[in-house]
Structures are given as C-alpha cells and as structure tokens.
Design an enzyme around this catalytic site. Structure first.
Site, PDB file in Angstrom:
ATOM      1  N   SER A   1      -7.360   1.749  -3.203  1.00 14.19           N
ATOM      2  CA  SER A   1      -6.535   2.556  -2.299  1.00 14.19           C
ATOM      3  C   SER A   1      -5.107   2.026  -2.330  1.00 14.19           C
ATOM      4  CB  SER A   1      -7.076   2.486  -0.874  1.00 14.19           C
ATOM      5  OG  SER A   1      -8.360   3.056  -0.803  1.00 14.19           O
TER       6      SER A   1
ATOM      7  N   ARG B   1      -6.981  -4.963   7.260  1.00 14.20           N
ATOM      8  CA  ARG B   1      -6.437  -5.410   5.977  1.00 14.20           C
ATOM      9  C   ARG B   1      -5.532  -6.632   6.106  1.00 14.20           C
ATOM     10  NH1 ARG B   1     -10.085  -2.838   5.509  1.00 14.20           N
ATOM     11  NH2 ARG B   1     -10.407  -0.875   4.408  1.00 14.20           N
TER      12      ARG B   1
ATOM     13  N   GLU C   1      -0.948  -1.139  -0.037  1.00 14.14           N
ATOM     14  CA  GLU C   1      -2.037  -2.076   0.233  1.00 14.14           C
ATOM     15  C   GLU C   1      -2.117  -3.204  -0.800  1.00 14.14           C
ATOM     16  OE1 GLU C   1      -6.826  -1.661   0.430  1.00 14.14           O
ATOM     17  OE2 GLU C   1      -5.693  -0.471   1.871  1.00 14.14           O
TER      18      GLU C   1
END
Length: 317
Positions: free
Chosen positions: A241, A191, A312
């Site tokens: 998410s 990520r 995130e």
C-alpha cells in the site's frame, strides 16, 4: 574502509561489493551500495553495528526490502542486512504435546515464542502453524520480515503486530546497549512504533500466541491468502500500500479508483488495475517514475478532497 570490511568478513559476515539494492527490494528499485553486509548470527549482527558506529561509517539496515522506495543512483552508505536473524524458539515446546491433550486447561492456552526479527512473516506464520500456534495468521501475506512489521506496526484483516508482541529486544545506537521494551512502551499506533526515528534497532521479540488446531490455523491462512490474491497485485513488484490512511473513514485505494486513475502510468510505474492503493512496477520503472506518480496522486487528492496523503513505505533519496 578495506581493513574494516576485512575484519567484518573474518568475524562472521558475508560481504557483497557494489551490490544493487534493486536485487533486494520488492519494488525492484535501488542503486548500488559500496558494500552490503550479512552478519550470520544475532551476536555478529550486534558486533557489526558496534564496529560501524564506532568507526563513524554511514549505513542503513534492510530486512526483506518490502516497504522501501530507493533511488536509482549509487548510494553513499553501506547496507546491513538482517537476513540471517531468523531463529525462532517455542519456549514451551517440551510441554506442547501435553497441552494439546489438555485443551480445557486455561492456564496453558498461551505460549510464548522467541523470534529474531530477520525471519520472513510468511515463513514464521507457517512454522507457528506447524506447532498449533495461532495469532499471526493475519500477517501471512504481508511481505517482508518480522522486524519490518514491528517497525511499522504492520497490519491486515483486523490484525496488527502489536496484538501479539509481549516485548522487543533492541539495540540502542545512541549508547550501543541492548535493552528490552515491553508492549506498552513500544508506543504502537497506526503504522507506527517507537522504533521510527529513534535509533533503536529491533533484534528479537517475544510473541504471545494461542494454541489451536493446526487445520483451523492453516485454513484461516488459506482464506486470507485467497482474499489477497483476488484483491492485490501480488504478481507485480510493488512496495505494498503506497499511502497511509489519512483518517479512519477515508480509504485511499477506493478514492483513487473513484477519481478514475486505475491504470494511470508514468513510465513503467502504474496505479494497479486490481487495487488502486498500489503502485506497481511494470518492468523497468525508475525511482523518478514512481515518485512522479506518487506526487501526481497526492496533488489530485489534495485538490479534490483537501486531504494530504502521506507515503507508507520508506523513501531513500
């Protein structure tokens, strides 16, 4: 400011004044920006960036708005949209039919595709499938744009965007120069990419894809789409998410579920009953609702597992 906005309009930008960002984010959150600017081509986008930088105008860039949590109050910065950066070009298109007839020719199994970063992943994947190009099926259900996927090295179902990137064309806001960065120098990891916290904006990329049968590609997309529908709350607004995985063997959604928090709500922000790794907007969730629920989950996990969760999506306070 008015003269600059007028100049941008005359030179190829759509302009929206006092535009609510909740109309442009998957979570349906976000206050009004003084101006939202939509450059109509990549070249106009570059020129707009230069004008804003040279005039010291505060701005942020938005793609699909998939991974954003934005405050409800009016914003004090402009928004620059990548909406029209949606061109793709299959470089080997003129020989594609020949390649499909020569399936055993190893030399031609890889095809390079030029794609601008404002294109939605779901659209891109199906356009590639129409041309028998495989490699990005994993991303077909990831919300948002190619630029956002590159920015955070988006991934799903054992695939990550770094696996198909050859190079990325960027504009460096430090010197306003156009540069190309190869895959190795993008510093892709879980990520993350070099684009984060670097003042580098992705404009386009070269994808390296493999030729396969169209039916095979479409069937794979359908299988993954069915999995997503069964496991993720796609029928509700969310930012995907909500937490990064803190370590390889720690699954955040499963942990939250084990703690009995599925369905827990603050205001209209709710931990999804379908997948506890998602916070959904039940209709009128506020920025405060969402942030309070995030903090609640983080504190619960910290106390029970001694693990600090990191969010995130990007948060614009």
């Amino acid at each position: 400011m008015n003269n600059i906005i007028k100049y941008l309009y005359i030179n190829g930008c759509d302009i929206k004044k006092d535009e609510p960002l909740k109309n442009h984010t998957y979570f349906r959150l976000g206050g009004k920006t003084p101006y939202m600017i939509f450059p109509k081509t990549k070249e106009i986008f570059i020129n707009t960036l230069k004008v804003l930088k040279e005039n010291n105008i505060n701005f942020k860039i938005i793609g699909g708005g998939a991974n954003l949590i934005i405050k409800d109050e009016n914003l004090d910065f402009l928004i620059l949209s990548t909406k029209y950066l949606n061109k793709i070009n299959i470089k080997n298109e003129d020989v594609l039919n020949y390649i499909l007839k020569e399936r055993n020719n190893e030399e031609y199994k890889k095809v390079e595709v030029y794609a601008e970063t404002g294109i939605y992943l779901s659209n891109l994947v199906y356009q590639l499938a129409e041309n028998n190009l495989s490699g990005m099926e994993f991303s077909s259900g990831i919300p948002g744009t190619l630029g956002g996927a590159i920015f955070m090295n988006a991934g799903a179902y054992d695939g990550e965007i770094k696996q198909v990137i050859s190079e990325v064309e960027i504009i460096d806001l430090n010197d306003l120069k156009i540069k190309k960065i190869n895959n190795e120098n993008m510093n892709f990891s879980y990520r993350r990419s070099i684009l984060q916290n670097s003042n580098k904006i992705a404009l386009s990329t070269i994808l390296k894809l493999e030729i396969k049968e169209k039916d095979f590609i479409i069937n794979k997309i359908k299988q993954l789409s069915e999995k997503r529908w069964e496991r993720q709350p796609l029928e509700y607004p969310s930012a995907g998410s909500i937490f990064k995985r803190p370590k390889e063997d720690f699954y955040v959604g499963t942990t939250i579920e084990k703690m009995g928090l599925k369905g827990y709500r603050i205001g209209d922000a709710e931990i999804s009953e379908k997948h506890a790794g998602f916070i959904i907007n039940r209709g009128n969730a506020t920025f405060k609702d969402v942030m309070s629920l995030i903090d609640y989950i983080k504190e619960k996990v910290r106390k029970e597992y001694n693990i600090i969760l990191n969010v995130e999506p990007e948060i614009w306070k």
